[in-house]
Scaffold this active site. Structure first.
Site, PDB file in Angstrom:
ATOM      1  N   THR A 132       0.843  -1.202   0.000  1.00  0.00           N
ATOM      2  CA  THR A 132       0.000   0.000   0.000  1.00  0.00           C
ATOM      3  C   THR A 132       0.876   1.249   0.000  1.00  0.00           C
ATOM      4  O   THR A 132       1.953   1.264   0.618  1.00  0.00           O
ATOM      5  CB  THR A 132      -0.937   0.028   1.226  1.00  0.00           C
ATOM      6  OG1 THR A 132      -1.450   1.356   1.396  1.00  0.00           O
ATOM      7  CG2 THR A 132      -0.230  -0.376   2.504  1.00  0.00           C
ATOM      8  N   SER A 189      -1.363   2.672  10.706  1.00  0.00           N
ATOM      9  CA  SER A 189      -2.298   1.782  11.415  1.00  0.00           C
ATOM     10  C   SER A 189      -1.622   0.428  11.562  1.00  0.00           C
ATOM     11  O   SER A 189      -0.614   0.155  10.898  1.00  0.00           O
ATOM     12  CB  SER A 189      -3.611   1.612  10.643  1.00  0.00           C
ATOM     13  OG  SER A 189      -3.411   0.746   9.529  1.00  0.00           O
ATOM     14  N   TYR A 224      -2.741  -2.272  10.447  1.00  0.00           N
ATOM     15  CA  TYR A 224      -2.821  -2.858   9.101  1.00  0.00           C
ATOM     16  C   TYR A 224      -1.653  -2.391   8.244  1.00  0.00           C
ATOM     17  O   TYR A 224      -0.936  -3.193   7.648  1.00  0.00           O
ATOM     18  CB  TYR A 224      -4.153  -2.493   8.429  1.00  0.00           C
ATOM     19  CG  TYR A 224      -4.039  -2.482   6.934  1.00  0.00           C
ATOM     20  CD1 TYR A 224      -3.943  -3.672   6.223  1.00  0.00           C
ATOM     21  CD2 TYR A 224      -3.953  -1.280   6.220  1.00  0.00           C
ATOM     22  CE1 TYR A 224      -3.788  -3.661   4.845  1.00  0.00           C
ATOM     23  CE2 TYR A 224      -3.802  -1.258   4.859  1.00  0.00           C
ATOM     24  CZ  TYR A 224      -3.717  -2.456   4.165  1.00  0.00           C
ATOM     25  OH  TYR A 224      -3.547  -2.441   2.812  1.00  0.00           O
ATOM     26  N   HIS A 225      -1.462  -1.064   8.155  1.00  0.00           N
ATOM     27  CA  HIS A 225      -0.373  -0.560   7.327  1.00  0.00           C
ATOM     28  C   HIS A 225       0.977  -1.098   7.817  1.00  0.00           C
ATOM     29  O   HIS A 225       1.866  -1.413   7.026  1.00  0.00           O
ATOM     30  CB  HIS A 225      -0.367   0.970   7.330  1.00  0.00           C
ATOM     31  CG  HIS A 225      -1.515   1.589   6.583  1.00  0.00           C
ATOM     32  ND1 HIS A 225      -2.655   2.030   7.207  1.00  0.00           N
ATOM     33  CD2 HIS A 225      -1.706   1.814   5.258  1.00  0.00           C
ATOM     34  CE1 HIS A 225      -3.494   2.523   6.296  1.00  0.00           C
ATOM     35  NE2 HIS A 225      -2.950   2.402   5.110  1.00  0.00           N
ATOM     36  N   LYS A 278       1.777  -4.462   6.438  1.00  0.00           N
ATOM     37  CA  LYS A 278       2.281  -4.424   5.062  1.00  0.00           C
ATOM     38  C   LYS A 278       3.763  -4.043   5.036  1.00  0.00           C
ATOM     39  O   LYS A 278       4.533  -4.535   4.206  1.00  0.00           O
ATOM     40  CB  LYS A 278       1.473  -3.412   4.237  1.00  0.00           C
ATOM     41  CG  LYS A 278       0.029  -3.815   3.991  1.00  0.00           C
ATOM     42  CD  LYS A 278      -0.064  -4.949   2.967  1.00  0.00           C
ATOM     43  CE  LYS A 278      -1.504  -5.166   2.512  1.00  0.00           C
ATOM     44  NZ  LYS A 278      -1.619  -6.255   1.513  1.00  0.00           N
TER      45      LYS A 278
END
Lengths: 400, 400
Positions: B144, B179, B181-182, B185
């Site tokens: 991302t 976050s 989530y980030h 990644k």
């Protein structure tokens, strides 16, 4: 102060707990005792005998009059982690509680996944416990100089000012970790930095070099208080290996070109650095990084130092195959002024220090297992066969 | 080519699988269908009805004559992951198979740990499967643009040349993810880069912007082939939310200053970028990063665009509290030339495209649940109460 030492049964956690206790802090040790299980799994042992955690704290109370409380449990168990934080109400938490061997993390898929889940989830649980119980707690986290890898520019302490296409910003220093273990520390650092930003936690990331030595003022008080001396291929470090080889009359094994240069520090300086970090806490919301080493040496320089100090003649075996994928000659210049500015007085790696390490090995030479020294884990392979694998009594802790 | 699409039941995985199948590649989809469970857990649903995976592939065979094979299983289950790689013998693996919502990862500790373990362990298992079964397989991994965060300098594609104290090196671009989530990644990218270095894997990391749109040539062939349109607070994206608000006569909710600027791309360009990456594979041992977006817009620009295109008058609600911790005005200039150099022909965010999105919402307006839109997850809190929490039928997949 009230201090919680996570991983307080390990090589550095234990003498750190004693040191903080001796300074008059109220210390609680939490540990799942898995470091002892890794030894059984690998079929190796510390050169110096290690007492049980129960005997350790009992002896410490006898010789010092100080009580160190012990909680046995796993940081990946959130209930355990929340409970120890809530019940001990620490001012600071020193977090050594991770799988800390690069070769162990490179054994195979199972060990890589175990290392990253164990380290990252344990630290996530801890961050959440701090955020929800008391965000004022200072998290002092052990990282590693290996997070940076070996760039062709100077290494700074956590952050670097970059000017690019006419604009400037201070950004996290780029990381190039060299094993799944080192990667787990990079993941931790990124997670903690984020928690400081969004929740206002306060944390100090100690990017530590390779620690040598086994003698500290407190652990020297009684053999039951001794900490580990690892020289095996998986958990041992290079200077320990050279000392064992010198004492037992074997050539010092230098893998690759020997130009691999690492930041190093004496175990007594680890204790001093952690104490300085605790006594000078990060601000609320601050994520700060200290590079925790005092000198740097190449592998070949370490071999030559041991050769020079050894009372008996020692050969250096050069040009052996390197089990790791790494630069064998590289630029290395890393900043380490922040802890010095706080007052660190380094114990340097003198010939006397090496002589002391050689004497320690000599005293325990009947416990040396030379079969434990040859490299077993190959970085270029995704799975390495350990010669001790059939001896594994129980590695159920690996299942994640 | 033989292509394995992981996460092939999701918003982008499914139309990507169809697109690759239409091009004549032999496609296998692997998915644990958990995206459908997240909806049930959150008490929300895609605006556009989604057929079962069985109906999807059956319909695709009917309309195209192409067979897409489906394997249902979890990448965190190493046996499943090894089996699908061994049995399908892919030339390339497109990896969409991760939890992909930032708010979902910020709900609480359980969801943060789930997100990082699910994403990182799934990818670790995949890397090991590739290394041990066929290191020649090209891993095309969805990352991302949010990995970079919002630095005050230009964002490059994965790496940056840094000159520091008179020396120069090309290093991984510093990451500032916003976050858990980030962060997952970022952890993935670091792990994959390392695997390329030590095992010689070949991988392309597609640092994707925010994707909009729901129409692709293949998924438009039949309603059963449709992909998702998410507008809820947890899995929805901002442009979708604005379209739903415009059609239902509600003010467009701009959180914070609205200056948050993001790289964006049309869903058709996602398909084209993945195809270009597959057809132009990374070299053995190469870890390359493409920034996969075509334009950038601020949140306020998107709101004004929807307001301009909407056939009915629409207000913009400004100055609402921002649930995230983020820069609300910032520099943003990111490189995105590598995919253009490979031949990408962007579909831009024109007024016609927005009009098409508004028409899509109009057709499904009876399915709109306005209660799903208001933010529930607060970045500054370590635990947010979801109003739908009591409706959770079974979130046992969260236990890691």
């Amino acid at each position: 102060m009230n201090i919680l030492v996570l991983g307080g049964d390990g090589y550095l956690g234990w003498p750190t707990a004693l040191h903080l206790s001796a300074l008059g802090h109220r210390v609680t040790v939490a540990d799942n005792l898995v470091r002892r299980e890794y030894d059984r799994e690998m079929g190796v042992d510390s050169l110096v005998p290690i007492a049980s955690i129960e005997d350790r704290v009992l002896k410490w109370e006898q010789v010092s009059g100080h009580v160190v409380d012990v909680r046995v449990g796993n940081l990946t168990d959130a209930t355990f982690t929340y409970n120890i934080v809530a019940e001990t109400q620490p001012d600071a938490i020193v977090h050594f509680g991770e799988q800390r061997s690069a070769p162990y993390s490179m054994i195979d898929r199972e060990h890589a996944v175990y290392t990253q889940v164990n380290n990252v989830v344990g630290t996530l649980n801890l961050m959440y416990a701090i955020a929800e119980i008391n965000p004022d707690i200072h998290l002092v986290k052990l990282g590693t100089m290996g997070e940076y890898g070996y760039p062709n520019i100077d290494i700074e302490e956590g952050f670097i000012e970059i000017t690019h296409k006419g604009r400037t910003d201070v950004l996290p220093y780029p990381k190039q970790p060299g094993s799944f273990y080192h990667l787990s520390k990079v993941h931790d650092s990124a997670n903690i930095m984020f928690a400081c930003r969004v929740w206002g936690l306060r944390s100090t990331d100690l990017n530590q070099g390779i620690v040598y030595g086994q003698s500290t003022p407190e652990s020297d008080l009684d053999p039951v208080l001794a900490t580990r001396f690892d020289y095996d291929a998986v958990f041992g470090t290079v200077l320990n290996r050279f000392c064992v080889q010198a004492v037992t009359g074997h050539p010092l094994t230098v893998y690759g070109a020997g130009g691999q240069t690492r930041g190093m520090l004496n175990i007594r300086d680890t204790l001093a650095c952690v104490t300085l970090a605790i006594e000078n806490p990060a601000d609320q919301g601050e994520f700060r990084v200290f590079n925790q080493f005092t000198e740097s040496f190449s592998v070949m320089q370490m071999a030559e130092l041991v050769q020079r100090v050894s009372p008996t003649p020692v050969d250096i075996a050069e040009g052996l195959a390197n089990p790791r994928v790494e630069h064998e000659e590289h630029y290395f210049h890393a900043a380490n002024t922040k802890l010095l500015d706080l007052g660190l007085q380094p114990h340097l790696l003198t010939e006397d220090v090496v002589a002391g390490m050689l004497e320690l090995v000599e005293r325990h030479r009947d416990r040396v297992d030379l079969n434990a020294i040859a490299p077993t884990v190959q970085w270029r392979k995704s799975a390495s066969t350990l010669k001790t694998a059939s001896e594994v009594p129980d590695a159920s802790f690996l299942v994640v």
